[in-house]
Design a protein around this motif. Structure first.
Motif, PDB file in Angstrom:
ATOM      1  N   VAL A  45      -0.534  24.233   8.846  1.00  0.00           N
ATOM      2  CA  VAL A  45       0.363  23.850   7.756  1.00  0.00           C
ATOM      3  C   VAL A  45       1.680  23.340   8.325  1.00  0.00           C
ATOM      4  CG1 VAL A  45       1.676  24.742   5.799  1.00  0.00           C
ATOM      5  CG2 VAL A  45      -0.697  25.486   6.145  1.00  0.00           C
ATOM      6  N   GLN A  46       2.163  24.015   9.375  1.00  0.00           N
ATOM      7  CA  GLN A  46       3.439  23.630   9.981  1.00  0.00           C
ATOM      8  C   GLN A  46       3.314  22.289  10.707  1.00  0.00           C
ATOM      9  OE1 GLN A  46       1.791  26.473  10.453  1.00  0.00           O
ATOM     10  NE2 GLN A  46       3.051  28.076   9.535  1.00  0.00           N
ATOM     11  N   GLY A  47       2.229  22.133  11.480  1.00  0.00           N
ATOM     12  CA  GLY A  47       2.022  20.889  12.223  1.00  0.00           C
ATOM     13  C   GLY A  47       1.785  19.707  11.302  1.00  0.00           C
ATOM     14  N   ASN A  48       1.109  19.947  10.175  1.00  0.00           N
ATOM     15  CA  ASN A  48       0.853  18.870   9.229  1.00  0.00           C
ATOM     16  C   ASN A  48       2.160  18.371   8.603  1.00  0.00           C
ATOM     17  OD1 ASN A  48      -0.593  18.082   6.225  1.00  0.00           O
ATOM     18  ND2 ASN A  48      -1.565  17.442   8.124  1.00  0.00           N
ATOM     19  N   ALA A  49       3.098  19.278   8.376  1.00  0.00           N
ATOM     20  CA  ALA A  49       4.410  18.863   7.855  1.00  0.00           C
ATOM     21  C   ALA A  49       5.127  17.975   8.874  1.00  0.00           C
ATOM     22  CB  ALA A  49       5.254  20.094   7.534  1.00  0.00           C
ATOM     23  N   THR A  50       5.037  18.348  10.151  1.00  0.00           N
ATOM     24  CA  THR A  50       5.643  17.529  11.208  1.00  0.00           C
ATOM     25  C   THR A  50       4.987  16.153  11.266  1.00  0.00           C
ATOM     26  OG1 THR A  50       6.087  19.527  12.495  1.00  0.00           O
ATOM     27  CG2 THR A  50       6.179  17.438  13.663  1.00  0.00           C
ATOM     28  N   PHE A  51       3.653  16.149  11.125  1.00  0.00           N
ATOM     29  CA  PHE A  51       2.924  14.886  11.164  1.00  0.00           C
ATOM     30  C   PHE A  51       3.358  13.960  10.028  1.00  0.00           C
ATOM     31  CE2 PHE A  51      -0.828  12.634   9.401  1.00  0.00           C
ATOM     32  CZ  PHE A  51      -0.933  11.656  10.369  1.00  0.00           C
ATOM     33  N   HIS A  52       3.509  14.481   8.817  1.00  0.00           N
ATOM     34  CA  HIS A  52       3.938  13.642   7.682  1.00  0.00           C
ATOM     35  C   HIS A  52       5.382  13.150   7.868  1.00  0.00           C
ATOM     36  CE1 HIS A  52       0.286  13.998   5.493  1.00  0.00           C
ATOM     37  NE2 HIS A  52       0.387  15.306   5.299  1.00  0.00           N
ATOM     38  N   LEU A  53       6.202  13.977   8.511  1.00  0.00           N
ATOM     39  CA  LEU A  53       7.564  13.517   8.804  1.00  0.00           C
ATOM     40  C   LEU A  53       7.529  12.339   9.775  1.00  0.00           C
ATOM     41  CD1 LEU A  53      10.644  14.021   8.532  1.00  0.00           C
ATOM     42  CD2 LEU A  53      10.479  15.462  10.574  1.00  0.00           C
ATOM     43  N   TRP A  54       6.663  12.435  10.785  1.00  0.00           N
ATOM     44  CA  TRP A  54       6.492  11.339  11.744  1.00  0.00           C
ATOM     45  C   TRP A  54       6.041  10.067  11.026  1.00  0.00           C
ATOM     46  CZ3 TRP A  54       7.037   9.041  16.263  1.00  0.00           C
ATOM     47  CH2 TRP A  54       6.080   8.115  16.671  1.00  0.00           C
ATOM     48  N   GLN A  55       5.096  10.196  10.078  1.00  0.00           N
ATOM     49  CA  GLN A  55       4.646   9.030   9.319  1.00  0.00           C
ATOM     50  C   GLN A  55       5.810   8.415   8.536  1.00  0.00           C
ATOM     51  OE1 GLN A  55       1.271  10.850   7.159  1.00  0.00           O
ATOM     52  NE2 GLN A  55       0.013   9.247   8.047  1.00  0.00           N
ATOM     53  N   GLY A  56       6.607   9.271   7.901  1.00  0.00           N
ATOM     54  CA  GLY A  56       7.743   8.761   7.135  1.00  0.00           C
ATOM     55  C   GLY A  56       8.736   8.009   8.002  1.00  0.00           C
ATOM     56  N   PHE A  57       9.019   8.565   9.189  1.00  0.00           N
ATOM     57  CA  PHE A  57       9.938   7.886  10.109  1.00  0.00           C
ATOM     58  C   PHE A  57       9.372   6.540  10.542  1.00  0.00           C
ATOM     59  CE2 PHE A  57      13.623  10.287  11.846  1.00  0.00           C
ATOM     60  CZ  PHE A  57      13.607  11.326  10.944  1.00  0.00           C
ATOM     61  N   PHE A  58       8.071   6.511  10.812  1.00  0.00           N
ATOM     62  CA  PHE A  58       7.467   5.268  11.288  1.00  0.00           C
ATOM     63  C   PHE A  58       7.498   4.201  10.188  1.00  0.00           C
ATOM     64  CE2 PHE A  58       4.931   2.526  13.740  1.00  0.00           C
ATOM     65  CZ  PHE A  58       4.820   3.055  15.008  1.00  0.00           C
ATOM     66  N   VAL A  59       7.170   4.592   8.958  1.00  0.00           N
ATOM     67  CA  VAL A  59       7.193   3.634   7.849  1.00  0.00           C
ATOM     68  C   VAL A  59       8.616   3.123   7.624  1.00  0.00           C
ATOM     69  CG1 VAL A  59       6.889   3.405   5.354  1.00  0.00           C
ATOM     70  CG2 VAL A  59       5.156   4.572   6.717  1.00  0.00           C
ATOM     71  N   ALA A  60       9.588   4.031   7.701  1.00  0.00           N
ATOM     72  CA  ALA A  60      10.995   3.606   7.534  1.00  0.00           C
ATOM     73  C   ALA A  60      11.401   2.610   8.620  1.00  0.00           C
ATOM     74  CB  ALA A  60      11.913   4.824   7.562  1.00  0.00           C
ATOM     75  N   SER A  61      10.938   2.866   9.858  1.00  0.00           N
ATOM     76  CA  SER A  61      11.288   1.945  10.955  1.00  0.00           C
ATOM     77  C   SER A  61      10.630   0.583  10.762  1.00  0.00           C
ATOM     78  CB  SER A  61      10.899   2.553  12.299  1.00  0.00           C
ATOM     79  OG  SER A  61       9.493   2.663  12.410  1.00  0.00           O
ATOM     80  N   ILE A  62       9.390   0.590  10.244  1.00  0.00           N
ATOM     81  CA  ILE A  62       8.718  -0.694   9.969  1.00  0.00           C
ATOM     82  C   ILE A  62       9.469  -1.465   8.889  1.00  0.00           C
ATOM     83  CG2 ILE A  62       6.626  -1.725   9.000  1.00  0.00           C
ATOM     84  CD1 ILE A  62       5.035   0.509  10.347  1.00  0.00           C
ATOM     85  N   PHE A  63       9.883  -0.742   7.851  1.00  0.00           N
ATOM     86  CA  PHE A  63      10.605  -1.380   6.744  1.00  0.00           C
ATOM     87  C   PHE A  63      11.931  -1.979   7.226  1.00  0.00           C
ATOM     88  CE2 PHE A  63      13.676  -0.926   3.222  1.00  0.00           C
ATOM     89  CZ  PHE A  63      13.082  -1.780   2.307  1.00  0.00           C
ATOM     90  N   GLY A  65      12.879  -2.574  10.400  1.00  0.00           N
ATOM     91  CA  GLY A  65      12.631  -3.605  11.410  1.00  0.00           C
ATOM     92  C   GLY A  65      12.128  -4.897  10.796  1.00  0.00           C
ATOM     93  N   GLY A  66      11.259  -4.771   9.773  1.00  0.00           N
ATOM     94  CA  GLY A  66      10.722  -5.969   9.116  1.00  0.00           C
ATOM     95  C   GLY A  66      11.812  -6.783   8.448  1.00  0.00           C
ATOM     96  N   ILE A  67      12.670  -6.087   7.712  1.00  0.00           N
ATOM     97  CA  ILE A  67      13.769  -6.802   7.041  1.00  0.00           C
ATOM     98  C   ILE A  67      14.710  -7.429   8.071  1.00  0.00           C
ATOM     99  CG2 ILE A  67      15.839  -6.456   5.648  1.00  0.00           C
ATOM    100  CD1 ILE A  67      14.313  -4.434   4.011  1.00  0.00           C
ATOM    101  N   THR A  68      15.001  -6.691   9.144  1.00  0.00           N
ATOM    102  CA  THR A  68      15.916  -7.205  10.173  1.00  0.00           C
ATOM    103  C   THR A  68      15.369  -8.467  10.827  1.00  0.00           C
ATOM    104  OG1 THR A  68      16.678  -4.951  10.618  1.00  0.00           O
ATOM    105  CG2 THR A  68      17.135  -6.615  12.296  1.00  0.00           C
ATOM    106  N   PHE A  69      14.089  -8.414  11.219  1.00  0.00           N
ATOM    107  CA  PHE A  69      13.499  -9.585  11.873  1.00  0.00           C
ATOM    108  C   PHE A  69      13.342 -10.749  10.898  1.00  0.00           C
ATOM    109  CE2 PHE A  69      12.218  -6.551  15.179  1.00  0.00           C
ATOM    110  CZ  PHE A  69      12.560  -7.287  16.299  1.00  0.00           C
ATOM    111  N   ALA A  70      13.023 -10.459   9.639  1.00  0.00           N
ATOM    112  CA  ALA A  70      12.887 -11.536   8.648  1.00  0.00           C
ATOM    113  C   ALA A  70      14.219 -12.259   8.453  1.00  0.00           C
ATOM    114  CB  ALA A  70      12.393 -10.956   7.329  1.00  0.00           C
ATOM    115  N   LEU A  71      15.302 -11.484   8.338  1.00  0.00           N
ATOM    116  CA  LEU A  71      16.621 -12.108   8.175  1.00  0.00           C
ATOM    117  C   LEU A  71      17.036 -12.870   9.431  1.00  0.00           C
ATOM    118  CD1 LEU A  71      18.527  -9.229   6.340  1.00  0.00           C
ATOM    119  CD2 LEU A  71      17.712 -11.378   5.375  1.00  0.00           C
ATOM    120  N   LEU A  72      16.668 -12.316  10.594  1.00  0.00           N
ATOM    121  CA  LEU A  72      17.003 -12.981  11.846  1.00  0.00           C
ATOM    122  C   LEU A  72      16.284 -14.322  11.967  1.00  0.00           C
ATOM    123  CD1 LEU A  72      18.494 -12.694  14.546  1.00  0.00           C
ATOM    124  CD2 LEU A  72      16.453 -11.599  15.470  1.00  0.00           C
TER     125      LEU A  72
END
Length: 254
Positions: A45-63, A65-72
């Motif tokens: 249960v504890q590790g799964n919470a960490t895993f979902h946090l990692w997914q959230g961070f990765f999706v946020a970075s894609i979002f 990064g995507g906007i930054t590169f698109a504007l660039l």
């Protein structure tokens, strides 16, 4: 607007239509199931919470990064040099500056909130756990003691790795110490790692979610035979766990 500029705009729209369709199709065909992004899903249960946090961070970075590169890319193409004339000079845009100051702060605040929430969940220790395990790290091995059952698993030589057996769905509280130097109690499949420090006692919980077997290790270089500090982890049903406990007790009394 001149006819030439309208024609150029239409041309760019046609060029961008294909990549936009591909990106949208990829998102839809993913069937709303996020990938692991290279991380373990966390078999607790504890590790799964960490895993979902990692997914959230990765999706946020894609979002972001995507906007930054698109504007660039847009700025490179839209404002590329077309002649020797100096383009229109713009100094300051208060609404835009407020926007790109506030948005990063908001993103960091949201990530911080979810990080603290997950950390609290991972560090929480149950008042009445179903099982208690005392873990001692030493050069170069591990000792797992089940004080309620008077059962001990310990490293037996360079290849006699001990097995940490846990019941699935039950919360186990661990007490982690080190007898000598700094060691790292590392379980990648649980998305968990914590230092075993001399003179320091660490407590934490595991609530395994699925039957599984895997390998744990020391993650901190602790000496000449650091690489031999392995151990097995086996998550079994409650009945299988009690059977294993009785077998260990029988061997100890034989």
């Amino acid at each position: 607007m001149s006819r030439r500029s309208i024609t150029n705009r239409r041309r760019w729209r046609r060029r961008l239509r294909g990549p936009a369709v591909v990106a949208a199709a990829g998102t839809v065909l993913a069937a709303c199931k996020l990938p692991t992004f290279g991380a373990y899903t966390g078999n607790t249960v504890q590790g799964n919470a960490t895993f979902h946090l990692w997914q959230g961070f990765f999706v946020a970075s894609i979002f972001v990064g995507g906007i930054t590169f698109a504007l660039l890319i847009y700025a490179i193409i839209r404002f590329r040099r077309r002649g020797d004339a100096i383009p229109k000079q713009v100094h300051g845009n208060t609404p835009l500056e407020i926007f790109y100051t506030a948005v990063p702060i908001l993103i960091v605040a949201v990530l911080f909130f979810f990080t603290v929430r997950v950390e609290n969940k991972v560090d929480a220790v149950a008042k009445k756990p179903a099982l208690r395990v005392d873990v001692t790290a030493f050069q170069w091995g591990w000792k797992f003691v089940y004080p309620s059952y008077h059962v001990t698993e310990i490293t037996q030589g360079p290849t006699g790795y001990p097995t940490l057996v846990l019941p699935v769905g039950e919360t186990s509280t661990f007490r982690l110490v080190s007898n000598d130097v700094v060691h790292g109690f590392d379980l990648p499949n649980f998305d968990f790692s914590r230092y075993a420090l001399p003179g320091v006692v660490n407590y934490f919980d595991f609530t395994p979610q699925h039957d599984a077997s895997f390998v744990g290790r020391c993650s901190h270089l602790c000496g000449l035979y650091h690489a031999d500090m392995l151990f097995y982890v086996k998550v079994v049903s409650a009945s299988q766990f009690m059977t294993w406990i009785h077998q260990q007790q029988g061997r100890a009394s034989a």
